[in-house]
Every structure is written in structure tokens, then in C-alpha cells.
Design an enzyme around this catalytic site. Structure first.
Site, PDB file in Angstrom:
ATOM      1  N   GLY A  14       0.692  -1.143   0.036  1.00  0.00           N
ATOM      2  CA  GLY A  14       0.169  -0.031   0.086  1.00  0.00           C
ATOM      3  C   GLY A  14       0.834   1.077  -0.085  1.00  0.00           C
ATOM      4  O   GLY A  14       0.286   2.276   0.333  1.00  0.00           O
ATOM      5  N   SER A  15       1.967   1.093  -0.570  1.00  0.00           N
ATOM      6  CA  SER A  15       2.814   2.622  -0.490  1.00  0.00           C
ATOM      7  C   SER A  15       2.142   3.598  -1.518  1.00  0.00           C
ATOM      8  O   SER A  15       1.969   4.568  -1.192  1.00  0.00           O
ATOM      9  CB  SER A  15       4.253   2.166  -0.885  1.00  0.00           C
ATOM     10  N   ASN A  16       1.545   3.161  -2.817  1.00  0.00           N
ATOM     11  CA  ASN A  16       0.838   4.109  -3.556  1.00  0.00           C
ATOM     12  C   ASN A  16      -0.531   4.670  -2.672  1.00  0.00           C
ATOM     13  O   ASN A  16      -0.735   5.832  -2.834  1.00  0.00           O
ATOM     14  CB  ASN A  16       0.331   3.370  -5.052  1.00  0.00           C
TER      15      ASN A  16
ATOM     16  N   HIS B 173       0.505   1.061 -13.135  1.00  0.00           N
ATOM     17  CA  HIS B 173       1.282  -0.143 -13.480  1.00  0.00           C
ATOM     18  C   HIS B 173       2.693   0.328 -13.570  1.00  0.00           C
ATOM     19  O   HIS B 173       3.150   1.393 -13.839  1.00  0.00           O
ATOM     20  CB  HIS B 173       0.607  -0.683 -15.059  1.00  0.00           C
TER      21      HIS B 173
ATOM     22  N   ASP C 142      -3.999  -4.475 -18.132  1.00  0.00           N
ATOM     23  CA  ASP C 142      -2.996  -3.226 -18.206  1.00  0.00           C
ATOM     24  C   ASP C 142      -3.211  -2.663 -19.459  1.00  0.00           C
ATOM     25  O   ASP C 142      -2.257  -2.271 -20.131  1.00  0.00           O
ATOM     26  CB  ASP C 142      -1.612  -3.740 -18.160  1.00  0.00           C
TER      27      ASP C 142
HETATM   28  C1  GAR Z   1       3.271  -1.002  -7.396  1.00  0.00           C
HETATM   29  O1  GAR Z   1       4.353  -0.985  -8.147  1.00  0.00           O
HETATM   30  C2  GAR Z   1       2.125  -1.072  -8.386  1.00  0.00           C
HETATM   31  O2  GAR Z   1       2.554  -0.262  -9.596  1.00  0.00           O
HETATM   32  C3  GAR Z   1       2.118  -2.439  -8.760  1.00  0.00           C
HETATM   33  O3  GAR Z   1       2.253  -3.069  -7.575  1.00  0.00           O
HETATM   34  C4  GAR Z   1       2.962  -2.310  -6.691  1.00  0.00           C
HETATM   35  C5  GAR Z   1       2.228  -1.968  -5.334  1.00  0.00           C
HETATM   36  O4  GAR Z   1       3.137  -1.569  -4.559  1.00  0.00           O
HETATM   37  N1  GAR Z   1       0.878  -2.832  -9.287  1.00  0.00           N
HETATM   38  C6  GAR Z   1       0.903  -4.040 -10.586  1.00  0.00           C
HETATM   39  O5  GAR Z   1       1.947  -4.554 -10.539  1.00  0.00           O
HETATM   40  C7  GAR Z   1      -0.381  -3.817 -10.863  1.00  0.00           C
HETATM   41  N2  GAR Z   1      -0.337  -4.612 -12.319  1.00  0.00           N
HETATM   42  P1  GAR Z   1       2.160  -0.710  -3.369  1.00  0.00           P
HETATM   43  O6  GAR Z   1       1.281  -1.709  -2.538  1.00  0.00           O
HETATM   44  O7  GAR Z   1       3.377  -0.381  -2.380  1.00  0.00           O
HETATM   45  O8  GAR Z   1       1.552   0.476  -3.919  1.00  0.00           O
END
Ligand code: GAR
Length: 225
Positions: free
Chosen positions: A11-13, A109, A145
Site C-alpha cells: 500500500g505505498s501508492n 502499472h 493493463d
Molecule cells: C506497485 O509498484 C504497483 O505499480 C504494482 O504493484 C506495486 C504495489 O505497491 N501494480 C501492479 O503490478 C499492477 N499490475 P504498493 O502496494 O506499495 O503500492
């Protein structure tokens, strides 16, 4: 605009979106963080920030994707959600869900789409020898995607990069462009025509290139001197 962030893990995004939404003047409110896994680390971060959370365990639906989505949509409705932001949400959504949320469903993505759709994007970028890699925020369509691109950021691929160093460089940019793109949508600055999105917001900084273009090296001819 009331936003739900859908997560499956770290969940950093999501955290970057929560930070942006906490700024005065940001045009969106995070109304809900929903996870398909009860053990998603991001849930605790959302709770600490005082944001409502919900868990709809995808595993409990045993492959009944439509049933899983009906349960998710009940939560979205309960929280008055108008726009859904996928942030590391690792379930493929049905065409029905994607159609119902058309132009109100956004994904981030970790590649410069349309390159490297799917998983393991950083390892595949390294194996392909690309010199620029990056991330994309796009509206979701039924292909995985795929969908009109709202924002992209490019980063250099350095000769000593491994998957972790490249992923970290890209993630820093994800945290920058996702809140920006959601903000543009929420503020009504986005026009969608077919596959092309136009944003009526100040242009981002100039184009990125790696290696930097410069004068071509002049070949030396020692025998002629
Ligand atoms: C992120 O890098 C996001 O772009 C990717 O998963 C990670 C989640 O990180 N998403 C995908 O690959 C979707 N196809 P987060 O949980 O720290 O946000």
C-alpha cells in the site's frame, strides 16, 4: 470526489494518495481503502490515518469473480464512492465491473505501457535491455493493463541496476504521478477521446531521455595524422 483505493499488499501508492488527499485544496477525499486480503499491510496504514477500511476476501469466493465484485460494490456504494483507484490490487476484474466503472476506474502499472504488461515488469525490463523504464497511470479497460494513459514517468535504467534498485526508482515516480493523475480526474481536467487522454493541467517537466542525446563522437583516424 469520493475515492476508494483498492489494495492487496504493502500500500505505498495508497499512502501517497492519502498524503496528497490530506493537503488543503486536493480535489478528492479518500472515502474507503478496500483490500481483497485481510493481511494486507496497507490496511493498518489507512486505519492509522483515520480512513475507513473494508476487507472483501477474494479467496472466500472460490473463483466466483462476479460474486466477489458484487460484495466489493456493496462496500463502494455504502461509502458513496465515485472513483476507484487500483493500487497494487492483484485481482483481474471482470468485463462487467470494468464496464460499470468505465472512466471511473484507474490503475497504476510499473512499466511504460504498452511495454511490459503483466507481472515482473522490472526483471523483464532489465532482460530486454531497455534504457528507459517507468510507470503508467491509466484508465482501466477490459484487457489487462490496457486503457487510455493519464500519466507516465520515465526513469533511466543504470548499468549496475538489479530488480530491487530499478523497482525503487520507479516506485518513487509512482508516488508522484498517481496523486497528480487522480487529482486531475477529480478536478474535471481530463478529456477522454478514444484511447487518447488530454489533461488541461500545467505541463509536466520536460521529456526524459537516457542516455542524454549529445553530439555524436567524432571517429579518430590515427593513421591519417
Ligand atoms: C506497485 O509498484 C504497483 O505499480 C504494482 O504493484 C506495486 C504495489 O505497491 N501494480 C501492479 O503490478 C499492477 N499490475 P504498493 O502496494 O506499495 O503500492
Amino acid at each position: 470526489m469520493r475515492i476508494a483505493i483498492l489494495i492487496s499488499g504493502r500500500g505505498s501508492n495508497m499512502a501517497a494518495l492519502l498524503r496528497a488527499a490530506a493537503q488543503p485544496g486536493y480535489p478528492a477525499t479518500i472515502a474507503l481503502v478496500l483490500s481483497n486480503r485481510a493481511d494486507a499491510a496497507g490496511l493498518a496504514v489507512a486505519e492509522a490515518a483515520g480512513v475507513p477500511t473494508a476487507v472483501v476476501e477474494s479467496r472466500a469466493f472460490k473463483g466466483d469473480r462476479a460474486g466477489f465484485e458484487v460484495a466489493m460494490e456493496a462496500e463502494l456504494a455504502r461509502h458513496g464512492v465515485q472513483l476507484v483507484a487500483l493500487a497494487g490490487f492483484m485481482r483481474v476484474l471482470t468485463e462487467g465491473f470494468v464496464d460499470r466503472w468505465r472512466d471511473r476506474l484507474v490503475n497504476i502499472h510499473p512499466s511504460l505501457l504498452p511495454l511490459f504488461k503483466g507481472l515482473d515488469t522490472h526483471a523483464r525490463a532489465l532482460a530486454a535491455g531497455v534504457k528507459l523504464h517507468g510507470c503508467t497511470v491509466h484508465l482501466v479497460r477490459s484487457g489487462v493493463d490496457e486503457g487510455p494513459i493519464l500519466a507516465q514517468a520515465a526513469v533511466p535504467v543504470l548499468s549496475d541496476d538489479d530488480e530491487a534498485s530499478l523497482a525503487a526508482r520507479v516506485l518513487e515516480q509512482e508516488h508522484r504521478i498517481y496523486p497528480a493523475a487522480i487529482g486531475w480526474l477529480a478536478a474535471g481536467l481530463v478529456r477522454i477521446e478514444g484511447d487518447v487522454v488530454t489533461v488541461a493541467a500545467p505541463a509536466a517537466s520536460g521529456a526524459l531521455a537516457n542516455p542524454l542525446p549529445g553530439p555524436a563522437p567524432v571517429p579518430t583516424n590515427r593513421s591519417a595524422s
